[in-house]
Design an enzyme around this catalytic site. Structure first.
Site, PDB file in Angstrom:
ATOM      1  N   PHE A 237       0.822  -1.212   0.000  1.00 54.85           N
ATOM      2  CA  PHE A 237       0.000   0.000   0.000  1.00 54.85           C
ATOM      3  C   PHE A 237       0.856   1.262   0.000  1.00 54.85           C
ATOM      4  O   PHE A 237       0.397   2.331   0.380  1.00 54.85           O
ATOM      5  CB  PHE A 237      -0.980  -0.004   1.177  1.00 54.85           C
ATOM      6  CG  PHE A 237      -1.687  -1.311   1.346  1.00 54.85           C
ATOM      7  CD1 PHE A 237      -2.589  -1.732   0.384  1.00 54.85           C
ATOM      8  CD2 PHE A 237      -1.413  -2.148   2.412  1.00 54.85           C
ATOM      9  CE1 PHE A 237      -3.222  -2.969   0.491  1.00 54.85           C
ATOM     10  CE2 PHE A 237      -2.037  -3.379   2.530  1.00 54.85           C
ATOM     11  CZ  PHE A 237      -2.948  -3.791   1.569  1.00 54.85           C
TER      12      PHE A 237
ATOM     13  N   ALA B  33       0.691  -2.853 -14.108  1.00 53.05           N
ATOM     14  CA  ALA B  33       0.021  -3.558 -15.205  1.00 53.05           C
ATOM     15  C   ALA B  33       0.459  -2.978 -16.546  1.00 53.05           C
ATOM     16  O   ALA B  33       0.855  -3.716 -17.454  1.00 53.05           O
ATOM     17  CB  ALA B  33      -1.488  -3.473 -15.042  1.00 53.05           C
TER      18      ALA B  33
ATOM     19  N   LEU C  24      -7.433  -6.667 -17.642  1.00 54.63           N
ATOM     20  CA  LEU C  24      -6.715  -7.877 -18.051  1.00 54.63           C
ATOM     21  C   LEU C  24      -7.317  -9.119 -17.425  1.00 54.63           C
ATOM     22  O   LEU C  24      -7.320 -10.189 -18.011  1.00 54.63           O
ATOM     23  CB  LEU C  24      -5.237  -7.762 -17.647  1.00 54.63           C
ATOM     24  CG  LEU C  24      -4.451  -6.639 -18.316  1.00 54.63           C
ATOM     25  CD1 LEU C  24      -3.070  -6.517 -17.685  1.00 54.63           C
ATOM     26  CD2 LEU C  24      -4.323  -6.896 -19.810  1.00 54.63           C
TER      27      LEU C  24
ATOM     28  N   GLN D  43      -9.154  -5.994  -6.528  1.00 53.81           N
ATOM     29  CA  GLN D  43      -8.434  -4.748  -6.244  1.00 53.81           C
ATOM     30  C   GLN D  43      -9.415  -3.621  -5.930  1.00 53.81           C
ATOM     31  O   GLN D  43      -9.222  -2.843  -4.996  1.00 53.81           O
ATOM     32  CB  GLN D  43      -7.574  -4.333  -7.441  1.00 53.81           C
ATOM     33  CG  GLN D  43      -6.263  -5.078  -7.575  1.00 53.81           C
ATOM     34  CD  GLN D  43      -5.374  -4.865  -6.382  1.00 53.81           C
ATOM     35  OE1 GLN D  43      -5.059  -3.738  -6.006  1.00 53.81           O
ATOM     36  NE2 GLN D  43      -4.973  -5.950  -5.746  1.00 53.81           N
TER      37      GLN D  43
ATOM     38  N   GLU E  68      -5.414   1.785  -7.209  1.00 45.09           N
ATOM     39  CA  GLU E  68      -5.835   2.907  -6.352  1.00 45.09           C
ATOM     40  C   GLU E  68      -7.238   3.429  -6.647  1.00 45.09           C
ATOM     41  O   GLU E  68      -7.882   3.959  -5.763  1.00 45.09           O
ATOM     42  CB  GLU E  68      -4.865   4.091  -6.441  1.00 45.09           C
ATOM     43  CG  GLU E  68      -3.613   3.868  -7.211  1.00 45.09           C
ATOM     44  CD  GLU E  68      -2.379   3.728  -6.328  1.00 45.09           C
ATOM     45  OE1 GLU E  68      -1.452   3.052  -6.763  1.00 45.09           O
ATOM     46  OE2 GLU E  68      -2.352   4.291  -5.241  1.00 45.09           O
TER      47      GLU E  68
END
Ligand code: FES
Ligand code: FES
Lengths: 744, 189
Positions: A246, A515, A636, A644, A711
Site C-alpha cells: 500500500f 500492469a 486484463l 483490487q 488505487e
C-alpha cells in the site's frame, strides 16, 4: 481473435502457494546460525541521547552485540548515498547516525542475539537517557509556518499545482452562489498485515542475499549498495511474496539498514523484524488541512474554483503529493487557483499511501461539490454532469480516454439513484437514518520504462521474468496471461517470475503502474522472442515461412502460423529443436512513448454511489451498499481487478469511518500504535459492494491499453460516504474519519 | 524445557524456552512458516492454528502450553496423497478458486479460523461467517471473496484432518532450506 486468456477471470497462479503456507515472506527465509535483531525505539520526540547503558543486555546469555550510534561501523558520508530511488527532496534519515533524536519511535539501538526471545528480552534492558528538547508535531497549530515544498525529481510523477487560470478573485466575488469550506484529515499508517522484516543471508564470500519486504527489490539493492559501498553484484535482493504494501514498501525501511549493518559487522546472517508498534515509526499518510472555494451560477455552472492544501512533512525531507490538481482537471471552472504547501514537523517523513494525494484531494472537492449541490438545490450527480469536461482544463489537452460519463450513468442506474429523495433526513426506518451519497474518483495512468526477459526452454515452455513485485495485486497472474497470449501458449506452459534483483530491472510496484509498465515489457519481450522464433523458422530447409515477416504470423496453440494461410504452421517445440535443442532467450526494454503520451492527460475514472445507515441515537454508521463503476482502460483479469477495486472500496470505508493514527502532541507520540486501537474494517463491517467495469479503449496509455486498478477503488469512496452521511443526518462533518462522536 | 507436541500428525519432541510463544516454536524451530505473525496484541489472527481441534491464536499461547497437545497448522490442512501430490482442503480450494486472497498473508489464519467455524456450523450464513471472522484482519481483499470462499467450502465435501501417528522426530534437525520460492508458484503445473 487469438486472445485466449487476457480479459478472462483467471484464478491466481500463486493461489496454491498461498493457501498451503508455502509462499515465503521476508521473515520466513532462514540460514544456518541465523541471528535475530530486535530494535530499541526512542521514547522521546526531539533531543539528544546522553547516555546508553547496554551492560545488562550484553550480560544475558546468547546476546551477541548491541549496536548503537556509538559503535556502529563507518558508513557512507554523503546524504546522496542514503537517497533511495523514491526519496523526496531533503536529507534522508540515517539510522544510528548520531545522538540526535528526530522523531518519536526512532530506532536507537539494535540488539542481536542467538534467539529471538533473547534479543527481545535484552532489548528491554537497554537503558537510554535523553536530553529532551521541545518538539512541534501539531499541523493545525503550525499552519503559519507553511511553505512551498522543495521540488526535485519527484515532480516528474508528481506535478506541482496547476497554473492559475482566468481571474479567480473576481469570478468568485461576482458568483451568485458561493461556497467556502474546509476539510481536515488525520494521520494514517499503511499497516500491511506483514510486519517489515529483512533476512540478510551472509555468504561465505561476504556476498549478501537479502530477503526484504519491499515493493521494489531493485530499490533495496540500490540503497544497500550505496550506503554500505558494496558493488551491485554482491547484493542480491529477493522478494517473491510481499504481505501487502500500500506504499509502505516503496522506500527501504530501517530494518533493512540495521540487518545489513549487523550481518556485515558480525559476518553472520541476521534477521530483523519490526513489531506492529514499530510499524508506526516510519512513513505515513500525512495529515492535511484543505480549503475549497466554489463560485457558481444558479444553474450549477462553476465559474470559480480554488483548492488549497497544507500537509505536514518531516524536518529532514519535503514529502510531496498531488492533492489539488485533480479538482482542476475534473471540472471546467474557467477561473481557478491552486495552492499546495507543507509544514515541517518533528516526525518521520510521510510516505505514499494508497492513492496518495488523490484520495485526499478528491475527498475534499467531492464533498465541496456535494455541499454546493445543496446550496443550489440541485441533484449532486446533475451538478457533476453540468461541469463535466472532455478536455483537461489544467493542461488544455484532451484525455487519452475518459468514460466517466458512462461510469456515472451505469453506477447510478445500478444503484437506483433516481429513487433518492433529495432532502436530508428524509429517508429513515425507525431510529435508523438512511442516506445516499455519490462522488467521483480520478487516478493517474502512468507508464515507466521496464525490462523483462523471456526464455523458451528446451521443453517448449515459456519463462518470463522481471524484477517487479506482486504485493498482492496479481502481477504474477496477469503477466502470465499476457505472456501466454502473446506467444499462444496455455497458461500452464508459462512461468512468470519476479522480485529478484538478478532479473531485468523494473520500477517498484506503486501508483497503479505495474500492469501497464511491466505488462508492456512482457508483451514486447515475448514479441521479440516471437521474432527470434520466426528467424529460426525462416532458416529451416524449404520453410513455408521463408518470406514471412513478423506481421505475417501469429501464435496460437503452441504453434506459429501464417495469417494468410493458418494451415501453414509449426510447433514452437520444433523451433527449439531447430535451435540445436537450446533454449531461446531474449531481453527487452519497453520504453514509454513520451511524445504521444505527452499530448494527453491519462487518468482512470470512477463513479461511486453509497448508501449508509446511521443510528440516530448512537451515531454509528454502516455502509450498507456501495456501487463503483470504473473506467480503467482494458481489464486484463476481471477476477484480480474486481478484487483490487473491492479492496480499495473497503480502504475508502476505512478512511471515511475508522482509520486514523491519533497523536498525543504533548509527547509527540502516536497513541494507538497497534491493531487493537488503530481501527481498520473487519469482516462484519462490510456489506454489499458492487463493481462495474465500464468499457474503455485507450491506445495512448501503453501498448496494452490498461490503466491499472490498484488505487482507483479508494479514491471516490470517502467523499461518497461523507455525502451519504450528510444526506442521512443533515450533519456535514469536515473531519475524517467520521467517528460516532462527531455525529452525536 | 522439553515438550512433546503432535504437529500435523507428527509427534515432535523439542527443547523450548519457557518464554517461547507457540507461534515462534512453529516458525523458528519447526520451520512451519505458513503460520504468520502480524501483530503483538492478539489482534490480527494471522497466527491462527488448531490446538486439539480448536482455533487459537498461536501468538497468545506459550509453546509450553501446547505440551501434550495436537496442533494443526496450514501445512497440515492438505491431504498428502503421495510424496509429491496432495489434495487441498476444501477451504484451501475455496480461497484459491474464489480469490479469497491477495497478498496471502492473512490467508492461513483465515482458513484455520474458517475450518473451526465449519466444524461447528457446516452451513453458515453470510452473517455468521462475517461474525466468526471477528478475530482475523485482512488488509487487502475487502473480505468479500473470503466470505465467498468459505461458502464455497461449505458446499464441498470436507476431508478428514490428518491424524496418522508417526515416529517422533527431533524438531531441530530440519532440512535447511533457503531456496528462492519464485519458482514454486507453478511447479504444481
Ligand atoms: S500475530 Fe497472533 S493475533 Fe496477530
Ligand atoms: S490478503 Fe493481504 S491481508 Fe488478507
Amino acid at each position: 481473435m487469438h486472445n485466449q486468456v487476457i480479459g478472462k477471470p483467471i484464478s491466481r497462479v500463486d493461489g496454491r502457494a498461498k493457501v498451503t503456507g508455502k509462499a515465503k515472506y521476508a521473515a520466513e527465509f532462514t540460514a544456518p546460525d541465523l541471528l535475530h535483531g530486535v530494535v530499541v525505539s526512542s521514547t522521546i520526540t526531539k533531543g539528544r541521547i546522553t547516555h546508553i547503558d547496554t551492560g545488562d543486555a550484553l550480560a544475558l546469555d546468547g546476546v551477541v552485540k548491541v549496536f548503537t550510534h556509538q559503535n556502529r561501523p563507518k558508513l557512507a558520508w554523503f546524504d546522496m548515498s542514503y537517497k533511495d530511488l523514491d526519496a523526496p527532496p531533503g536529507s534522508p534519515f540515517r539510522p544510528l547516525h548520531n545522538d540526535r533524536i528526530k522523531y518519536n519511535g526512532q530506532p536507537v539501538a539494535l540488539v542481536v542475539a542467538e534467539t529471538f526471545e533473547q534479543a527481545r528480552y535484552a532489548a528491554s534492558l537497554v537503558k537510554i537517557e535523553y536530553a529532551q528538547e521541545p518538539h512541534e508535531t501539531d499541523l493545525q497549530h503550525h499552519l503559519d509556518t507553511a511553505r512551498k515544498p522543495a521540488s526535485g525529481l519527484a515532480s516528474l510523477l508528481k506535478p506541482p499545482p496547476p497554473k492559475a487560470r482566468g481571474n479567480f478573485d473576481k469570478a468568485f466575488t461576482e458568483a451568485p452562489v458561493q461556497l467556502s469550506t474546509g476539510y481536515v484529515h488525520g494521520f494514517e499508517h499503511h499497516n500491511p498485515m506483514e510486519l517489515f522484516s529483512s533476512t540478510v543471508v551472509y555468504g561465505k564470500d561476504g556476498k549478501l542475499t537479502i530477503y526484504d519486504k519491499t515493493q521494489g527489490a531493485p530499490n533495496s539493492q540500490f540503497y544497500v549498495s550505496q550506503v554500505f559501498n558494496i558493488p551491485f553484484r554482491d547484493v542480491r535482493v529477493v522478494s517473491p511474496y510481499v504481505g501487502g504494501g500500500f506504499g509502505s514498501g516503496l522506500r527501504p525501511q530501517y530494518q533493512l539498514f540495521l540487518a545489513v549493518m549487523a550481518a556485515r559487522e558480525l559476518k553472520q546472517s541476521v534477521r530483523v523484524s519490526l513489531t506492529r508498534q514499530q510499524m508506526f515509526t516510519f512513513g505515513h499518510r500525512p495529515a492535511t488541512v484543505q480549503h475549497i472555494d466554489l463560485g457558481a451560477q444558479p444553474d450549477g455552472t462553476l465559474d470559480a474554483l480554488r483548492h488549497a492544501a497544507t500537509a505536514e512533512t518531516s524536518r529532514f525531507e519535503d514529502y510531496i503529493e498531488v492533492v489539488v490538481n485533480w479538482s482542476g482537471a475534473l471540472y471546467k471552472a474557467p477561473n481557478a487557483q491552486f495552492d499546495y504547501n507543507v509544514v515541517p514537523l518533528d516526525q518521520y517523513t510521510p510516505l505514499d499511501m494508497r492513492a496518495p494525494g488523490g484520495v485526499t484531494g478528491m475527498s475534499a472537492i467531492e464533498c465541496a461539490m456535494d455541499e454546493l449541490s445543496y446550496k443550489l438545490g440541485m441533484d449532486p450527480l446533475e451538478l457533476r454532469l453540468k461541469n463535466y469536461t472532455e478536455e483537461d482544463p489544467n493542461e488544455k489537452r484532451p484525455f487519452s480516454s475518459k468514460q466517466l460519463r458512462a461510469c456515472y450513468q451505469q453506477a447510478a442506474e445500478r444503484f437506483g439513484w433516481t429513487k433518492r429523495s433529495p432532502e436530508p433526513r428524509s429517508m429513515r426506518e425507525g431510529h435508523t437514518l438512511i442516506g445516499w451519497g455519490m462522488a467521483t474518483g480520478v487516478w493517474d495512468a502512468n507508464q515507466l520504462p521496464a525490462r523483462a526477459e523471456a526464455v523458451l526452454t528446451v521443453n517448449g515452455k515459456l519463462r518470463v521474468s522481471s524484477a517487479t513485485a506482486d504485493i498482492g495485486t496479481g502481477t504474477y497472474t496477469i503477466m502470465t496471461q499476457i505472456a501466454a497470449d502473446t506467444l499462444g501458449l496455455p497458461l500452464e506452459d508459462v512461468l512468470f517470475r519476479l522480485g529478484d534483483t538478478d532479473m531485468p530491472l523494473a520500477p517498484f510496484q506503486g501508483g497503479s503502474l505495474t500492469a501497464g509498465t511491466v505488462g508492456s515489457a512482457v508483451k514486447i519481450v515475448c514479441e521479440d522472442l516471437g521474432k527470434e522464433l520466426l528467424k529460426l523458422a525462416r532458416k529451416m530447409p524449404n520453410s513455408p515461412f521463408a518470406k514471412a515477416k513478423f506481421d505475417d504470423v501469429f501464435f496460437v496453440e503452441k504453434q506459429m502460423r501464417l495469417k494468410a494461410d493458418p494451415s501453414v504452421r509449426i510447433d514452437l517445440q520444433t523451433l527449439v529443436d531447430q535451435n540445436g535443442g537450446r533454449a531461446i532467450r531474449t531481453t527487452a526494454t519497453s520504453m514509454t512513448n513520451s511524445l504521444k503520451q505527452g499530448k494527453y492527460t491519462r487518468y482512470a475514472h470512477s463513479a461511486v454511489f453509497v448508501e449508509v445507515q446511521v443510528d440516530e441515537d448512537l451515531g454509528t454508521v454502516k455502509v450498507t451498499r456501495a456501487v463503483t463503476a470504473v473506467a480503467a482502460g482494458r481489464i486484463l483479469n476481471p477476477k484480480t481487478a474486481r478484487s483490487q477495486i473491492i479492496g480499495g472500496m473497503v480502504w475508502g470505508i476505512s478512511k471515511a469511518l475508522e482509520e486514523e493514527t491519533v497523536m498525543d502532541h504533548r509527547y509527540g507520540r502516536f497513541m494507538n500504535h497497534n491493531l487493537a486501537e488503530y481501527h481498520v474494517p473487519v469482516c462484519a463491517d462490510i456489506h454489499e459492494l458492487d463493481v462495474l467495469f465500464v468499457e474503455e479503449h485507450d491506445d495512448v496509455v501503453n501498448p496494452l491499453g490498461v490503466k491499472g486498478v490498484g488505487e482507483i477503488g479508494i479514491v471516490g469512496m470517502p467523499a461518497a460516504i461523507a455525502n451519504a452521511i450528510f444526506h442521512a443526518t443533515g450533519k456535514r462533518v469536515h473531519e475524517l474519519p467520521i467517528t460516532l462522536d462527531k455525529l452525536m | 524445557m522439553q515438550i512433546q507436541v503432535t504437529v500435523n500428525g507428527k509427534t515432535r519432541k523439542s527443547e523450548v524456552e519457557d518464554r517461547t510463544l507457540l507461534v515462534h516454536y512453529l516458525r523458528d524451530q519447526l520451520h512451519l512458516t505458513g503460520t504468520h505473525v502480524g501483530c503483538d496484541t492478539s489482534s490480527c489472527g494471522a497466527c491462527t492454528v488448531h490446538v486439539d481441534g480448536v482455533a487459537v491464536k498461536s501468538c497468545t499461547l506459550l509453546a509450553a502450553q501446547a505440551d501434550g497437545c495436537a496442533v494443526t497448522t496450514i501445512e497440515g490442512m492438505a491431504i498428502q496423497d503421495s510424496p509429491t501430490t496432495s489434495q487441498l482442503h476444501p477451504l484451501q480450494e475455496g480461497f484459491k478458486e474464489c480469490h479469497g486472497l491477495q497478498c496471502g498473508f492473512c490467508t492461513p489464519g483465515m482458513i484455520m479460523t474458517a475450518a473451526d467455524l465449519l466444524k461447528h456450523n457446516p452451513n453458515p450464513s453470510e452473517a455468521e461467517i462475517r461474525e466468526a471472522l471477528e478475530g482475523n484482519i485482512c488488509r487487502c481483499t475487502g473480505y468479500h471473496n473470503i466470505v465467498k470462499a468459505i461458502q464455497w467450502a461449505a458446499t464441498h465435501s470436507t476431508k478428514p484432518e490428518p491424524n496418522q501417528q508417526e515416529e517422533p522426530v527431533v524438531a531441530d534437525e530440519h532440512l535447511f532450506t533457503n531456496d528462492v520460492t519464485t519458482g514454486e508458484v507453478v511447479e504444481t503445473h
